[in-house]
Design an enzyme around this catalytic site. Sequence first.
Site, short mmCIF file in Angstrom:
data_model
loop_
_atom_site.label_atom_id
_atom_site.label_comp_id
_atom_site.label_asym_id
_atom_site.label_seq_id
_atom_site.Cartn_x
_atom_site.Cartn_y
_atom_site.Cartn_z
N GLY A 231 -12.77 -6.01 -4.71
CA GLY A 231 -11.53 -5.39 -4.31
C GLY A 231 -11.09 -5.83 -2.92
O GLY A 231 -11.89 -6.27 -2.09
N CYS A 232 -9.79 -5.70 -2.65
CA CYS A 232 -9.22 -6.22 -1.40
C CYS A 232 -9.81 -5.54 -0.17
O CYS A 232 -10.20 -6.20 0.80
CB CYS A 232 -7.71 -6.10 -1.43
N MET A 233 -9.87 -4.20 -0.17
CA MET A 233 -10.46 -3.52 0.98
C MET A 233 -11.96 -3.75 1.05
O MET A 233 -12.54 -3.81 2.14
CB MET A 233 -10.13 -2.03 0.94
N ALA A 234 -12.59 -3.90 -0.11
CA ALA A 234 -14.03 -4.15 -0.13
C ALA A 234 -14.36 -5.49 0.50
O ALA A 234 -15.27 -5.59 1.33
CB ALA A 234 -14.55 -4.10 -1.57
N ALA B 37 -12.59 -7.30 2.60
CA ALA B 37 -12.30 -7.29 4.03
C ALA B 37 -13.44 -6.62 4.79
O ALA B 37 -13.84 -7.07 5.88
CB ALA B 37 -10.98 -6.56 4.30
#
EC number: 1.2.1.38
Length: 347
Positions: A151-154, A156
Site C-alpha cells: 500500500g502507498c502509505m505502507a 512510504a
Amino acid sequence: MAESALRVAVAGASGYTGGELTRLLLEHPNAEPVFLSAERHAGKRLGTVHPALRNHPAATGLRLAPLTEMPEVDVVFSCMPTGTAPELAPALAKNSDHLVNLAGDFRLDDTEEVRRRYPATADHPPPGRFVNFVPELADGAPDSAFVSVPGCMAVATVYALQPLFAAALVDARVVVDAKTGSTGGGRTGGEHPAERNGNFRVHKLHGHRHAPEVSQVLGETTGQRPDLQFSAHSLDTPRGIVVTAYTRLLPGRTALDVKRAFGRAYARTPFVRMRNSPRAPHEFPMLKAVVGSNVAEVALSVQEDRCVVVCALDNLLKGAAGQAVQIMNRTVGLDERAGLPSTAVLP
C-alpha cells in the site's frame, strides 16, 4: 508499437490507479495495453471515462470491456477494489504469465490478520504464492509470478524505517504520522469535496490496515518487526503522501551511523532519493517535489537520541501504478526506469 512489445491488461481500469497505470502503459516503450476492464463502464471509450487520456493517439481505439473478455496477455495488473480480486484472481492468472496485484488482497501472510483486515480474501485462497515486492529492497526480479504491491502509505513508511532496522539502530517502538491526499480513498470515495477543501483531519488513529504490511515487510527484510503506532490523516490535496517517522536511537548509535545506513540503502536506487543534510523547510521531502513522478524523497534529522525521518511520494505513482510498472520492468528484464517519470509537475 514494436511487435515484441509486452501485451498488458489492466483489470479495473476505470479507477484512479487503473487510469494512471493505463497512462503510463500508453507511454511505455516496451509495453502495450491491449485490454482494459471495467464492468460498470463496459463499452465506453477510454477517453470518456478518463478525459485526461482522450488526446493520446493510442487511446482512440481503446474501449473498456467486461473482464470475461480478457485475452491471453504477458502481464495483468489487478486494480480492482479491495475485496473484488480474490474471487476473480484465478481467471486473471489463467490468462496471464504474471499477475501484479495493486489492491490490499493477498498482501498479508498472517491468516488471522487477513481475516481481520480483508475478510473477503480469507474465504478465497490465492491462485498462487503472492510475494510483496519493494524494488529498492530486493535484487533482480520477484521469485513468483504473483506479486502484490504494498500500500502507498505502507511503502512510504517502509522507505523511512527500513535502513534504521536493517542496521539495528533504533528502538522497536516507532510512531508514524502519515498524511494522504484524497485519491487514496479511490474514485468512489464518499467524502464530499466541501468537507475536504480547506480542511485537515484525522483519518484513522489506530488499527490502519497498512500497519501490519509495514511490520511484515520490515520483518522479512531486516528480521525485526517494529512496535508500531501508525496514525493517518487526510490532506486537502488530490495526490501525495508525507510520512513522518519518530524513533529513538539505541545506546551507542550516532547520527553518522544513521546517515551511513541510509546512504547504503539508497545511494544507487533510481527512484528513492535521499535529501542529504536538509536545513531549510523547503529542502526536506515535500509534495511539490514528487507529485507527478515515480520518485520517493527521504530525509532525516537526528538530535541526540531522537531520529525523525520524512518520506514523500505520489500515492498514485510510486505508491501504486508507477511502482507496479517498475515491478513489471524488473520481472521481464527491462531497465526498471522504462516508461517512468523522474520529475514532478509544477506548480
